[in-house]
Design a protein around this motif. Sequence first.
Motif, short mmCIF file in Angstrom:
data_model
loop_
_atom_site.label_atom_id
_atom_site.label_comp_id
_atom_site.label_asym_id
_atom_site.label_seq_id
_atom_site.Cartn_x
_atom_site.Cartn_y
_atom_site.Cartn_z
N LYS A 20 0.79 -1.24 0.00
CA LYS A 20 0.00 0.00 0.00
C LYS A 20 0.82 1.29 0.00
O LYS A 20 0.39 2.29 -0.60
CB LYS A 20 -1.01 0.01 1.15
N ASP A 21 1.98 1.31 0.64
CA ASP A 21 2.73 2.57 0.76
C ASP A 21 3.54 2.89 -0.50
O ASP A 21 4.02 4.01 -0.64
CB ASP A 21 3.70 2.50 1.95
N ASP A 22 3.70 1.92 -1.37
CA ASP A 22 4.64 2.11 -2.50
C ASP A 22 3.99 2.11 -3.87
O ASP A 22 4.69 2.32 -4.86
CB ASP A 22 5.70 0.99 -2.48
N VAL A 23 2.70 1.81 -3.95
CA VAL A 23 2.08 1.69 -5.27
C VAL A 23 0.70 2.33 -5.27
O VAL A 23 0.15 2.66 -4.22
CB VAL A 23 1.92 0.20 -5.69
N GLU A 24 0.16 2.48 -6.48
CA GLU A 24 -1.25 2.84 -6.60
C GLU A 24 -1.99 1.51 -6.61
O GLU A 24 -1.81 0.70 -7.54
CB GLU A 24 -1.46 3.59 -7.91
N LEU A 25 -2.76 1.26 -5.55
CA LEU A 25 -3.27 -0.10 -5.31
C LEU A 25 -4.71 -0.28 -5.77
O LEU A 25 -5.58 0.55 -5.46
CB LEU A 25 -3.14 -0.39 -3.81
N PHE A 26 -4.97 -1.39 -6.46
CA PHE A 26 -6.31 -1.75 -6.93
C PHE A 26 -6.62 -3.15 -6.42
O PHE A 26 -5.71 -3.95 -6.20
CB PHE A 26 -6.36 -1.74 -8.46
N SER A 27 -7.93 -3.40 -6.27
CA SER A 27 -8.34 -4.72 -5.80
C SER A 27 -9.54 -5.21 -6.61
O SER A 27 -10.42 -4.41 -6.96
CB SER A 27 -8.72 -4.63 -4.31
N TYR A 28 -9.56 -6.51 -6.87
CA TYR A 28 -10.74 -7.15 -7.45
C TYR A 28 -11.15 -8.21 -6.46
O TYR A 28 -10.41 -9.17 -6.20
CB TYR A 28 -10.39 -7.78 -8.81
N MET A 29 -12.33 -8.04 -5.83
CA MET A 29 -12.68 -8.95 -4.73
C MET A 29 -14.18 -9.25 -4.74
O MET A 29 -14.99 -8.43 -5.13
CB MET A 29 -12.24 -8.36 -3.38
N SER A 30 -14.52 -10.45 -4.26
CA SER A 30 -15.92 -10.89 -4.34
C SER A 30 -16.77 -10.27 -3.23
O SER A 30 -17.97 -10.08 -3.42
CB SER A 30 -16.00 -12.41 -4.27
N LYS A 31 -16.17 -9.98 -2.08
CA LYS A 31 -16.90 -9.30 -1.00
C LYS A 31 -16.13 -8.04 -0.67
O LYS A 31 -14.96 -7.93 -0.99
CB LYS A 31 -16.93 -10.18 0.25
N VAL A 32 -16.78 -7.11 0.03
CA VAL A 32 -16.05 -5.88 0.37
C VAL A 32 -15.27 -6.12 1.66
O VAL A 32 -15.82 -6.09 2.77
CB VAL A 32 -16.99 -4.67 0.48
N ASN A 33 -13.99 -6.39 1.50
CA ASN A 33 -13.11 -6.60 2.64
C ASN A 33 -12.85 -5.24 3.30
O ASN A 33 -12.35 -4.32 2.64
CB ASN A 33 -11.80 -7.23 2.14
N PRO A 34 -13.20 -5.08 4.59
CA PRO A 34 -13.08 -3.75 5.22
C PRO A 34 -11.65 -3.23 5.25
O PRO A 34 -11.44 -2.02 5.24
CB PRO A 34 -13.58 -3.98 6.66
N GLY A 35 -10.69 -4.13 5.28
CA GLY A 35 -9.29 -3.70 5.32
C GLY A 35 -8.80 -3.28 3.95
O GLY A 35 -8.11 -2.26 3.80
N ILE A 36 -9.15 -4.04 2.93
CA ILE A 36 -8.67 -3.74 1.57
C ILE A 36 -9.39 -2.50 1.03
O ILE A 36 -8.77 -1.66 0.38
CB ILE A 36 -8.89 -4.96 0.63
N SER A 37 -10.68 -2.40 1.32
CA SER A 37 -11.47 -1.32 0.69
C SER A 37 -10.98 0.07 1.13
O SER A 37 -11.22 1.04 0.42
CB SER A 37 -12.95 -1.49 1.01
N ARG A 38 -10.28 0.16 2.27
CA ARG A 38 -9.82 1.49 2.69
C ARG A 38 -8.42 1.82 2.16
O ARG A 38 -7.96 2.94 2.31
CB ARG A 38 -9.91 1.66 4.21
N ILE A 39 -7.77 0.85 1.54
CA ILE A 39 -6.42 1.15 1.04
C ILE A 39 -6.29 0.97 -0.47
O ILE A 39 -5.25 1.27 -1.05
CB ILE A 39 -5.32 0.33 1.76
N ALA A 40 -7.35 0.45 -1.11
CA ALA A 40 -7.26 0.19 -2.56
C ALA A 40 -8.52 0.67 -3.26
O ALA A 40 -9.61 0.65 -2.66
CB ALA A 40 -7.08 -1.30 -2.80
N GLU A 41 -8.37 1.07 -4.51
CA GLU A 41 -9.56 1.30 -5.34
C GLU A 41 -10.04 -0.09 -5.75
O GLU A 41 -9.24 -0.90 -6.22
CB GLU A 41 -9.17 2.12 -6.58
N TYR A 42 -11.33 -0.38 -5.54
CA TYR A 42 -11.73 -1.78 -5.77
C TYR A 42 -12.93 -1.92 -6.67
O TYR A 42 -13.72 -1.00 -6.84
CB TYR A 42 -12.00 -2.48 -4.43
N LYS A 43 -13.04 -3.13 -7.22
CA LYS A 43 -14.24 -3.54 -7.93
C LYS A 43 -14.68 -4.85 -7.31
O LYS A 43 -13.87 -5.74 -7.06
CB LYS A 43 -13.93 -3.74 -9.41
N GLN A 44 -16.01 -4.93 -7.06
CA GLN A 44 -16.53 -6.15 -6.48
C GLN A 44 -16.96 -7.10 -7.59
O GLN A 44 -17.69 -6.69 -8.50
CB GLN A 44 -17.73 -5.82 -5.59
N GLY A 45 -16.52 -8.34 -7.53
CA GLY A 45 -16.89 -9.32 -8.55
C GLY A 45 -16.21 -10.64 -8.27
O GLY A 45 -15.27 -10.70 -7.47
#
Length: 436
Positions: A20-45
């Motif tokens: 998280k501190d070194d990159v522009e972070l993205f996530s593709y995840m099936s549920k909204v993980n509370p930890g990931i969703s606050r540090i990455a731009e995400y798409k749910q799927g």
Amino acid sequence: MKVLVVGTGAREHAICDTLKDDVELFSYMSKVNPGISRIAEYKQGNESEIEKVAEFAKEKEIEIAFIGPEAPLGKGIVNKLEEVGVSCVGPNINAAKIETDKSFMRKLFEDYKIEGSLTYKVFDEYEPLSEFLDSFDKDVVVKPVGLTGGKGVKIVGDHLKDNQEAKEYAKEVMDNAMGGFAQVIIEERLVGEEFTIQAFCDGENLIPMPAAQDHPHAFNGDKGPITGGMGSYTDKGGLLPFLSQDDYDKAVHIMDKTLKAIKEEASPYKGILYGQFMLCSDGPRLIEYNARFGDPEAMNVLPLLKTPMIEICKDIVNGTLSSADFEDKATVCKYIVPDGYPETNHAGEIVEVDEEAINNLGAKVFYAAVDLQDDGIHLSSSRALGIVAKSNTISEAEKIAEEACKFVKGNVYHRSDVGTPVLVEKRVEHMKEILG
Ligand code: GLY
């Protein structure tokens, strides 16, 4: 640099945390993980819908994708992402066969004379299977050949009474083509202490991480059904209290030979190789490989990583891995799971997590199969969150993790014995007995 992490669990939360501190972070995840969703731009799927993941990666101009779980690897997500110009930390569909096709894995050991294998046979008919089990004088493990999300493996003496009962289960596996193959693999049951070594691999070379031990049984004292893993620990020095440097090195040697064999037989393996070993009287023997980080074991080793993860990811995709440094500390991870897990569930109920109090103790939270909604964090039927502490000894880390578990409220439980001196000593004594 734009990096995409695919996957929704605590393992992926831990991976995101290192990036998280070194990159522009993205996530593709099936549920909204509370930890990931606050540090990455995400798409749910669904992460296994690989075309959709590739579309998202292309739209966001992702440069490197880190694949967390095995299911999309088995569907060829790496091949698909590479087609749209995204480099991947994760093996392509051929190299991932080391996890997705257990008969491929065992044959590799035979063909390349890799040490540490075991007696096994693959069957696609009942008669020869039945004859084999009638004459085999050791307890066995019955495994579907393909992926079953950790739920297909049954062990005589654990889930099955004897080799006769193993026959019936093996027939069921073949008849229902569990894991996608109308085949079953029968292996001798190994006796010893299990341990895990995870390694970064760039296709040619590997860098091993500290050894870990998971706790698959649901309840204290190694009782109850087998789960996805209820907690794990690592020790200072990268070994375990029952694992010597020599046995660690032997296990790494087995992994190294496997990496070279996969390259010859399938394709260069780039990503994380997870070796699950049994330490037996004659040294480490390979139980199975996974083509990804372990869950929970990722949560032990990643908080110790001193080398920036993005540098390791670049080295993996470029084939230039040379080193990775880890903090010299012990860690303990305890998984908090819904009451009744793995048999029943409390899906949809709210779990309250006082993260500030947990962090104040020096511990960390990694969210797993929960879903963040407007009214709070909802449980699913699987593991909810991992709590990880690190310290100078396993016992000190255990005390912090155990204290931190008090700050999670809901219909949940955890194993209070993971990492305690009593349980660790039991492992050491068990190993001494085996070594005679
Ligand atoms: N710790 C077991 C697994 O990751 O499959």
